[in-house]
Design an enzyme around this catalytic site. Structure first.
Site, PDB file in Angstrom:
ATOM      1  N   LEU A   2       0.839  -1.230   0.112  1.00  0.00           N
ATOM      2  CA  LEU A   2      -0.083  -0.127   0.045  1.00  0.00           C
ATOM      3  C   LEU A   2       0.712   1.412  -0.053  1.00  0.00           C
ATOM      4  O   LEU A   2       1.987   1.186   0.640  1.00  0.00           O
ATOM      5  CB  LEU A   2      -0.958  -0.017   1.131  1.00  0.00           C
ATOM      6  CG  LEU A   2      -1.947  -1.088   1.222  1.00  0.00           C
ATOM      7  CD1 LEU A   2      -2.977  -0.962   2.481  1.00  0.00           C
ATOM      8  CD2 LEU A   2      -2.894  -1.435   0.100  1.00  0.00           C
ATOM      9  N   ASN A  46      -3.652  -6.960   7.916  1.00  0.00           N
ATOM     10  CA  ASN A  46      -3.293  -7.704   6.735  1.00  0.00           C
ATOM     11  C   ASN A  46      -2.961  -9.236   7.570  1.00  0.00           C
ATOM     12  O   ASN A  46      -2.988  -9.424   8.714  1.00  0.00           O
ATOM     13  CB  ASN A  46      -1.962  -7.482   6.133  1.00  0.00           C
ATOM     14  CG  ASN A  46      -1.494  -8.237   4.985  1.00  0.00           C
ATOM     15  OD1 ASN A  46      -2.633  -8.798   4.306  1.00  0.00           O
ATOM     16  ND2 ASN A  46      -0.158  -8.133   4.836  1.00  0.00           N
ATOM     17  N   THR A  47      -3.337 -10.078   6.696  1.00  0.00           N
ATOM     18  CA  THR A  47      -2.989 -11.572   7.025  1.00  0.00           C
ATOM     19  C   THR A  47      -1.860 -12.217   6.448  1.00  0.00           C
ATOM     20  O   THR A  47      -1.725 -11.801   5.132  1.00  0.00           O
ATOM     21  CB  THR A  47      -4.089 -12.325   6.990  1.00  0.00           C
ATOM     22  OG1 THR A  47      -3.710 -13.791   7.537  1.00  0.00           O
ATOM     23  CG2 THR A  47      -4.757 -12.670   5.731  1.00  0.00           C
ATOM     24  N   HIS A  48      -0.701 -12.976   6.796  1.00  0.00           N
ATOM     25  CA  HIS A  48       0.194 -13.611   6.224  1.00  0.00           C
ATOM     26  C   HIS A  48       0.559 -14.775   6.676  1.00  0.00           C
ATOM     27  O   HIS A  48       0.434 -15.278   7.626  1.00  0.00           O
ATOM     28  CB  HIS A  48       1.487 -12.660   6.908  1.00  0.00           C
ATOM     29  CG  HIS A  48       2.808 -13.125   5.903  1.00  0.00           C
ATOM     30  ND1 HIS A  48       3.086 -12.865   4.590  1.00  0.00           N
ATOM     31  CD2 HIS A  48       3.997 -13.780   6.368  1.00  0.00           C
ATOM     32  CE1 HIS A  48       4.080 -13.361   4.125  1.00  0.00           C
ATOM     33  NE2 HIS A  48       4.813 -13.980   5.271  1.00  0.00           N
ATOM     34  N   ASP A  75       1.972  -1.444   7.954  1.00  0.00           N
ATOM     35  CA  ASP A  75       2.555  -0.259   7.965  1.00  0.00           C
ATOM     36  C   ASP A  75       3.260  -0.102   6.498  1.00  0.00           C
ATOM     37  O   ASP A  75       2.864  -0.866   5.698  1.00  0.00           O
ATOM     38  CB  ASP A  75       3.425   0.158   8.976  1.00  0.00           C
ATOM     39  CG  ASP A  75       4.756  -1.019   8.981  1.00  0.00           C
ATOM     40  OD1 ASP A  75       4.794  -1.906   7.899  1.00  0.00           O
ATOM     41  OD2 ASP A  75       5.475  -1.315  10.174  1.00  0.00           O
ATOM     42  N   ALA A  76       4.268   0.820   6.427  1.00  0.00           N
ATOM     43  CA  ALA A  76       4.859   0.901   4.936  1.00  0.00           C
ATOM     44  C   ALA A  76       5.404  -0.077   4.532  1.00  0.00           C
ATOM     45  O   ALA A  76       5.982  -0.378   3.529  1.00  0.00           O
ATOM     46  CB  ALA A  76       5.285   2.254   4.930  1.00  0.00           C
ATOM     47  N   GLY A  77       6.113  -1.164   5.502  1.00  0.00           N
ATOM     48  CA  GLY A  77       7.018  -2.131   5.392  1.00  0.00           C
ATOM     49  C   GLY A  77       6.469  -3.254   4.661  1.00  0.00           C
ATOM     50  O   GLY A  77       5.178  -3.430   4.550  1.00  0.00           O
ATOM     51  N   ASP A  86       5.353  -6.568   5.596  1.00  0.00           N
ATOM     52  CA  ASP A  86       4.786  -7.441   6.551  1.00  0.00           C
ATOM     53  C   ASP A  86       5.706  -7.140   7.880  1.00  0.00           C
ATOM     54  O   ASP A  86       6.018  -7.825   8.737  1.00  0.00           O
ATOM     55  CB  ASP A  86       5.085  -8.939   6.079  1.00  0.00           C
ATOM     56  CG  ASP A  86       4.196  -9.477   5.026  1.00  0.00           C
ATOM     57  OD1 ASP A  86       3.234  -8.913   4.866  1.00  0.00           O
ATOM     58  OD2 ASP A  86       4.646 -10.075   4.151  1.00  0.00           O
TER      59      ASP A  86
END
Ligand code: GRF
Length: 188
Positions: free
Chosen positions: A93, A107-109, A141-143, A145
């Site tokens: 994003l 988010n899910t990972h 966030d911007a990273g 995961d």
């Protein structure tokens, strides 16, 4: 009125299906207001079947990434969600969404972060030879995961697992985990 979610997907949408099923339950604290994809994702069909608005915002239809980021943020904002849920959304994003919805994007990972971030979490865990992997729900966030870990569930790796069999078992724990985090967040 229950909490409106916008769900972003790129794939088959089994995670979306779990959210839709949870939203249909009596006294569910949330509803899916819209489903947005970055491609013609098969999972959009689950939303259409329930009359939920869908939209595709393709990167290739935009002159550059920044324009696409703004278009995606506008598509999400049109539904005025309280929470944005990434359910197999395969793009990072950009600033427009993060600035507007920071702290309200989940988010899910399919791995136990911070191990095996990125697009191939299941494959990478398998290749590394781990005996336990699992699923992680994070604040985005911007990273890649790197957001705050909200919940995790473990899955044992079988001797004969392939990426497909392992991912299928991870999804079995991942989907209820995500639904539970979303429910808790909506209930405050
Ligand atoms: C999930 O395992 C998610 O963690 C990963 O992609 C999968 C999405 O599957 N990023 P689906 O499209 O919901 O079936």
């Amino acid at each position: 009125m229950t909490t409106p979610l916008v769900v972003l997907i790129s794939g088959t949408g089994s995670t979306l299906q779990a959210l839709l099923a949870a939203a249909r339950e009596p006294r569910a604290p949330f509803h899916v207001a819209a489903v947005i994809a970055d491609r013609d994702a098969a999972g959009l069909g689950f939303a259409r079947a329930e009359g939920i608005p869908t939209e595709i915002v393709r990167l290739r239809d935009h002159p550059d990434r920044e324009t696409w980021d703004r278009a995606l943020a506008a598509a999400v904002a049109a539904h005025d969600p309280e929470l944005v849920v990434l359910a197999g959304f395969m793009k990072l994003l950009g600033a427009p969404l993060l600035e507007t919805y920071g702290g309200r994007i989940l988010n899910t990972h399919p791995a136990l972060l911070p191990s095996f971030p990125g697009a191939h979490g299941v494959r990478d865990a398998l290749a590394h030879g781990v005996k336990i992997t699992g699923a992680t729900v994070i604040d985005v966030d911007a990273g890649v995961d790197t957001g705050r870990i909200l919940a995790q569930a473990a899955v044992a790796v079988a001797e004969d697992d392939t990426e497909e069999t392992l991912h299928a078992r991870i999804k079995q724990v991942e989907q209820p985990l995500l639904v539970e985090v979303v429910r808790r967040r909506c209930l405050g």
